[in-house]
Motif scaffolding. Structure first.
Motif, PDB file in Angstrom:
ATOM      1  N   ILE A  32      16.513  31.718  -0.496  1.00  0.00           N
ATOM      2  CA  ILE A  32      17.421  32.524  -1.323  1.00  0.00           C
ATOM      3  C   ILE A  32      18.858  32.079  -1.036  1.00  0.00           C
ATOM      4  CG2 ILE A  32      18.280  34.841  -1.794  1.00  0.00           C
ATOM      5  CD1 ILE A  32      15.569  35.902  -0.857  1.00  0.00           C
ATOM      6  N   PRO A  33      19.544  31.601  -2.060  1.00  0.00           N
ATOM      7  CA  PRO A  33      20.923  31.160  -1.818  1.00  0.00           C
ATOM      8  C   PRO A  33      21.852  32.363  -1.590  1.00  0.00           C
ATOM      9  CG  PRO A  33      20.395  31.005  -4.158  1.00  0.00           C
ATOM     10  CD  PRO A  33      19.146  31.426  -3.451  1.00  0.00           C
ATOM     11  N   ALA A  34      22.860  32.150  -0.771  1.00  0.00           N
ATOM     12  CA  ALA A  34      23.855  33.204  -0.505  1.00  0.00           C
ATOM     13  C   ALA A  34      24.817  33.282  -1.688  1.00  0.00           C
ATOM     14  CB  ALA A  34      24.621  32.901   0.774  1.00  0.00           C
ATOM     15  N   ARG A  35      25.140  34.489  -2.124  1.00  0.00           N
ATOM     16  CA  ARG A  35      26.053  34.663  -3.244  1.00  0.00           C
ATOM     17  C   ARG A  35      27.452  34.912  -2.701  1.00  0.00           C
ATOM     18  NH1 ARG A  35      23.883  39.414  -6.696  1.00  0.00           N
ATOM     19  NH2 ARG A  35      23.966  40.305  -4.637  1.00  0.00           N
ATOM     20  N   PRO A  36      28.439  34.268  -3.296  1.00  0.00           N
ATOM     21  CA  PRO A  36      29.812  34.546  -2.848  1.00  0.00           C
ATOM     22  C   PRO A  36      30.230  35.950  -3.287  1.00  0.00           C
ATOM     23  CG  PRO A  36      29.819  33.038  -4.710  1.00  0.00           C
ATOM     24  CD  PRO A  36      28.381  33.281  -4.340  1.00  0.00           C
ATOM     25  N   THR A  37      31.066  36.576  -2.482  1.00  0.00           N
ATOM     26  CA  THR A  37      31.580  37.910  -2.815  1.00  0.00           C
ATOM     27  C   THR A  37      33.100  37.879  -2.736  1.00  0.00           C
ATOM     28  OG1 THR A  37      31.498  38.654  -0.531  1.00  0.00           O
ATOM     29  CG2 THR A  37      29.545  39.073  -1.881  1.00  0.00           C
ATOM     30  N   GLU A  38      33.705  38.795  -3.418  1.00  0.00           N
ATOM     31  CA  GLU A  38      35.162  38.896  -3.394  1.00  0.00           C
ATOM     32  C   GLU A  38      35.518  40.359  -3.141  1.00  0.00           C
ATOM     33  OE1 GLU A  38      38.710  38.514  -6.591  1.00  0.00           O
ATOM     34  OE2 GLU A  38      37.309  36.835  -6.500  1.00  0.00           O
TER      35      GLU A  38
END
Length: 166
Positions: free
Chosen positions: A25-31
């Motif tokens: 599962i790829p890590a999703r960027p967050t802001e």
């Protein structure tokens, strides 16, 4: 060689499957962000301290054996009292020193609504003539008005000099 039991095999298989699933599962960027819609309003005001009014023939300058005498005739701004006046004198207009009412500074009046402030004293260059300065301004609430400045050309030893008020 030891054989694993079926329950052990299942546990190892589940742990391996979970590890593979986590790595796949790829890590999703967050802001990170936030906003605040509040606003404020206000007003700022400042008082203007009026300068004293100098009269048309407002100043005199004289010298008697090295004792310079400079005077200014002026009027209070409306609503101000004589106790709010600040007096300064000296030989450099940028370095005038506050002078308190007393032996070297007097203010008389009001006469016809006008006051006359006279500085008599030890201006360093008075004996040889030179330039002396006297100013009056108003002060209220820690604020000071523009000054009315007398620039006096003093004669050597004895005589009447000239002066201007700005």
């Amino acid at each position: 060689m030891t054989r694993r039991r079926p329950l052990e095999r299942v546990a190892v298989g589940l742990a391996a499957a979970a590890l593979i699933a986590l790595l796949a599962i790829p890590a999703r960027p967050t802001e990170a962000a936030w906003s605040d819609d509040e606003a404020g309003m206000g007003s700022i005001s400042a008082a203007t301290i009026p300068a004293p009014t100098a009269l048309a023939t407002a100043c005199t300058a004289s010298n008697v054996l090295g004792s310079a005498r400079i005077s200014i005739t002026w009027q209070l701004p409306a609503g101000y009292a004589i106790g709010e006046a600040v007096y300064k004198a000296g030989t450099n207009p940028l370095l005038l020193e506050v002078v308190l009412l007393g032996s070297s500074l007097t203010t008389t009046g009001p006469s016809g609504g006008s006051y006359t402030t006279t500085y008599t004293g030890g201006l360093l260059n008075a004996a040889l003539g030179g330039t002396g300065y006297l100013s009056v301004s108003m002060q209220r609430g820690g604020w000071t008005s523009q000054q009315r400045l007398v620039t006096a050309a003093l004669p050597a030893l004895i005589g009447t000099g000239t002066c201007t008020v700005t």
